[in-house]
Structure formats: structure tokens, C-alpha cells
Enzyme design. Structure first.
Site, short mmCIF file in Angstrom:
data_model
loop_
_atom_site.label_atom_id
_atom_site.label_comp_id
_atom_site.label_asym_id
_atom_site.label_seq_id
_atom_site.Cartn_x
_atom_site.Cartn_y
_atom_site.Cartn_z
N TYR A 122 0.83 -1.21 0.00
CA TYR A 122 0.00 0.00 0.00
C TYR A 122 0.86 1.26 0.00
O TYR A 122 0.56 2.23 -0.68
CB TYR A 122 -0.94 0.02 1.20
CG TYR A 122 -1.75 1.30 1.28
CD1 TYR A 122 -2.64 1.64 0.26
CD2 TYR A 122 -1.61 2.18 2.35
CE1 TYR A 122 -3.37 2.82 0.31
CE2 TYR A 122 -2.34 3.35 2.42
CZ TYR A 122 -3.22 3.67 1.39
OH TYR A 122 -3.93 4.84 1.45
N ARG A 129 1.26 6.53 -6.87
CA ARG A 129 0.14 7.45 -7.11
C ARG A 129 0.62 8.89 -7.03
O ARG A 129 0.29 9.72 -7.90
CB ARG A 129 -0.97 7.20 -6.09
CG ARG A 129 -2.07 8.24 -6.12
CD ARG A 129 -3.27 7.84 -5.27
NE ARG A 129 -2.93 7.60 -3.87
CZ ARG A 129 -3.83 7.25 -2.95
NH1 ARG A 129 -5.10 7.08 -3.30
NH2 ARG A 129 -3.46 7.04 -1.69
N TYR A 181 -0.66 12.95 7.16
CA TYR A 181 -0.24 11.86 8.04
C TYR A 181 1.25 11.94 8.34
O TYR A 181 2.04 12.33 7.48
CB TYR A 181 -0.53 10.51 7.38
CG TYR A 181 -1.94 10.00 7.51
CD1 TYR A 181 -2.91 10.70 8.22
CD2 TYR A 181 -2.32 8.80 6.92
CE1 TYR A 181 -4.20 10.22 8.34
CE2 TYR A 181 -3.60 8.31 7.03
CZ TYR A 181 -4.54 9.02 7.74
OH TYR A 181 -5.81 8.54 7.84
N ARG A 194 -11.42 13.32 2.34
CA ARG A 194 -12.32 12.39 3.03
C ARG A 194 -13.66 12.23 2.31
O ARG A 194 -14.31 11.19 2.42
CB ARG A 194 -12.56 12.86 4.45
CG ARG A 194 -11.32 12.90 5.32
CD ARG A 194 -10.77 11.53 5.61
NE ARG A 194 -9.58 11.58 6.45
CZ ARG A 194 -8.82 10.54 6.73
NH1 ARG A 194 -9.12 9.35 6.24
NH2 ARG A 194 -7.75 10.68 7.50
N GLU A 294 -14.19 -1.30 6.23
CA GLU A 294 -14.17 0.06 5.68
C GLU A 294 -15.45 0.27 4.89
O GLU A 294 -15.97 -0.67 4.27
CB GLU A 294 -12.94 0.24 4.77
CG GLU A 294 -12.83 1.63 4.14
CD GLU A 294 -11.48 1.84 3.47
OE1 GLU A 294 -10.46 1.65 4.17
OE2 GLU A 294 -11.45 2.18 2.28
#
Length: 301
Positions: A122, A129, A181, A194, A294
């Protein structure tokens, strides 16, 4: 469905989904936890054009656009390069279109939690990305989901919804914005909002939401408590977007469940907590190993 006027995209889930070569059709390598899994359909009120640009499939109509890429990681040196290539290709295509405002992205990759430290898959995906985005989202990130699938392990699926008008990004006051983060979550922070309020203000596209408070995972190995925390985060998002509390029959959601053995309990709790809300339960791995469930989806006014 593909023959109906206004069909922008149709999605089939799992190995039992039909196959089709129409650019508007996309197989998602996530198995449904309740059989049979329904198809997901996107419609617009008007004619739709569609086509392919190399490996990229697209369709557009009435100011909306769907675009997707399904890549084999083995065609690249590693996942980071595959993710960068996917985002570069999508970005180069979108920037030429009237529908160049990317509102929502979905990312599905195999073995999302394999590897340790900075080489966890990830985290490598997030690096790729970020490389592929370049300056495309310099004014803010779209809403997004990233989930691990159990299909062909080298298959990377990325698709998006774009519009000819911008949306409005929404953050959750209970959570640190993903792009802020701390370093322990990887060399490149996750790049998503979000949620995204759609241009007309009548719908909210909700990113993948789990039991994260601040930037820390909560309730390790307790699926019930994680689901309650996730629902609390969803309510906070609705309030932050200025939308009424709760979900209804017109608010389709997806619940990604890590352990298939947890699915009956998760589905039971969702039916109790969100009565009448259409929830598609899928077997998928959340981006952090300790997170068991999730939820993403849509909230309409």
C-alpha cells in the site's frame, strides 16, 4: 443495461460477474459476501459517447465522465511504477477533456498489506500514485478508496468519476487529513480528501472510511467496535458537509470486510444500524492490517 440510454458505466463484482468488451463495463475483482452480488450502474440524463485510448476506457455524457484502467503489474518493474503509469495515463487523458475535474477515484490492488515498513505494497502504491499525479491535484485531492482484492494478484484497477464543474472537498474533524499523516505511514502520504460534495450540492461522494481517529487505528481486533467508530466518522463527515444526519434507501454504500468470517456479524449490525440502506458487502483488505472493515459510498440530499 448497456443498451439503455444514458448508461455511463456498469460494474460487476467478483469472478461470477459477466464479461463484456464495452468500454463502459468494468469487472471489479472483489467477491461479494452475499450472493448474488448486484451490478452497480451509473446513469446520466442524456446521450453518452464512449471509447478507448490504448488501455484506457472511457465514457462521457451531460458533463460527466467515467474512465478506467486495468493494468498487469508484471508489465512494470514494480507496483510503484504501475501506479504511477496508471495515474499519468488517466491524468493526461482527463486534462484534455471538458470533464477535467476529477471528483472521485477507486483503486483496487492485490496483496495490499504484503511487505513491511516502507516496502508494504500500500505504501508503494501511495508513492506511485503521488509520482503519477504530479501537479494534477495541486488545488486539492479528490475523494478516493484503496482496497486490496483477492483476485489475480498482479491486477491493478483504477477508475474515476470526473465532471465539467468542480466539487467541494470535505474533511472530517475527527481525523487528520490523509495528506498530513506523519512519516510512519510511508514516504508519501495517502493523497485523497475524506469526501467530495458534487457540483450541484445534492450528493456527497464518501471516501473509504474506517476506524481511524486522528491518524491512529482504533479498536484492534474488535470488528463491532471498529464498525461503530466507522459509523461515527461517517456521521462526522455528513455534518462537516452540511448534510442531514443518517443514510436512507437512496444512499448506496459498500462495506469492505477483511475477514469473511466477520461478514455475517458486520452485515447484521449494518442492517440494525442502517435499516433500509442498500449496502454491498465485499471481501476486501483495508489499507492497514489492523483495520477489519471500511465503508464508502454516496449520500444524496
Amino acid at each position: 443495461m448497456l443498451a439503455e440510454p444514458g448508461t455511463l458505466a456498469v460494474f460487476g463484482f467478483g469472478s461470477g460477474a459477466p464479461q463484456h468488451d464495452d468500454p463502459r463495463w468494468l469487472n471489479i475483482p472483489l467477491e461479494g459476501l452475499e450472493a448474488p452480488s448486484p451490478l452497480e450502474v451509473w446513469h446520466v440524463q442524456g446521450p453518452v459517447e464512449h471509447g478507448r485510448e490504448g488501455a484506457l476506457s472511457w465514457s462521457a455524457g451531460e458533463g460527466w465522465m467515467f474512465a478506467s484502467l486495468t493494468l498487469d503489474e508484471r508489465d512494470f518493474d514494480d507496483l510503484r511504477q504501475a501506479a504511477a503509469a496508471a495515474y499519468e495515463a488517466l491524468g493526461e487523458f482527463v486534462v484534455q477533456r471538458d470533464e477535467h475535474h476529477v471528483l472521485r477515484l477507486w483503486n483496487y490492488l492485490g496483496a495490499i498489506n504484503d511487505g513491511d515498513g516502507d516496502v508494504e505494497r500500500y505504501k508503494l502504491f501511495c508513492e506511485g500514485r503521488g509520482d503519477g499525479m504530479r501537479s494534477q491535484f495541486k488545488h486539492g485531492f479528490p475523494a478516493a478508496t484503496a482496497i486490496g482484492h483477492h483476485g489475480e494478484p498482479h491486477c491493478l484497477v483504477v477508475y474515476l468519476l470526473a465532471c465539467d464543474k468542480p466539487g467541494k472537498r470535505v474533511e472530517n474533524p475527527r481525523q487528520v487529513s490523509a495528506w498530513q499523516y506523519p512519516r510512519r505511514y510511508g514516504r508519501t502520504a495517502p493523497s485523497f480528501a475524506r469526501a467530495m460534495a458534487l457540483p450541484e450540492g445534492d450528493a456527497l461522494a464518501i471516501s473509504g472510511t474506517a476506524a481511524v481517529v486522528g491518524h491512529s487505528s482504533a479498536h484492534a481486533d474488535d470488528p463491532d467496535a471498529q464498525l461503530e467508530e466507522t459509523l461515527a466518522n461517517l456521521e462526522a463527515l455528513l455534518a462537516s458537509a452540511g448534510m442531514p444526519s443518517g443514510f436512507d434507501t437512496r444512499s448506496p454504500l459498500k462495506a469492505y470486510v477483511r475477514r469473511a468470517s466477520d461478514a455475517p456479524r458486520i452485515i447484521e449490525l449494518l442492517n440494525h444500524r442502517l435499516p433500509g440502506v442498500p449496502v454491498l458487502a465485499l471481501h476486501g483488505d483495508v489499507c492497514r492490517r489492523e483495520l477489519l472493515v471500511e465503508i464508502d459510498g454516496w449520500r444524496y440530499v
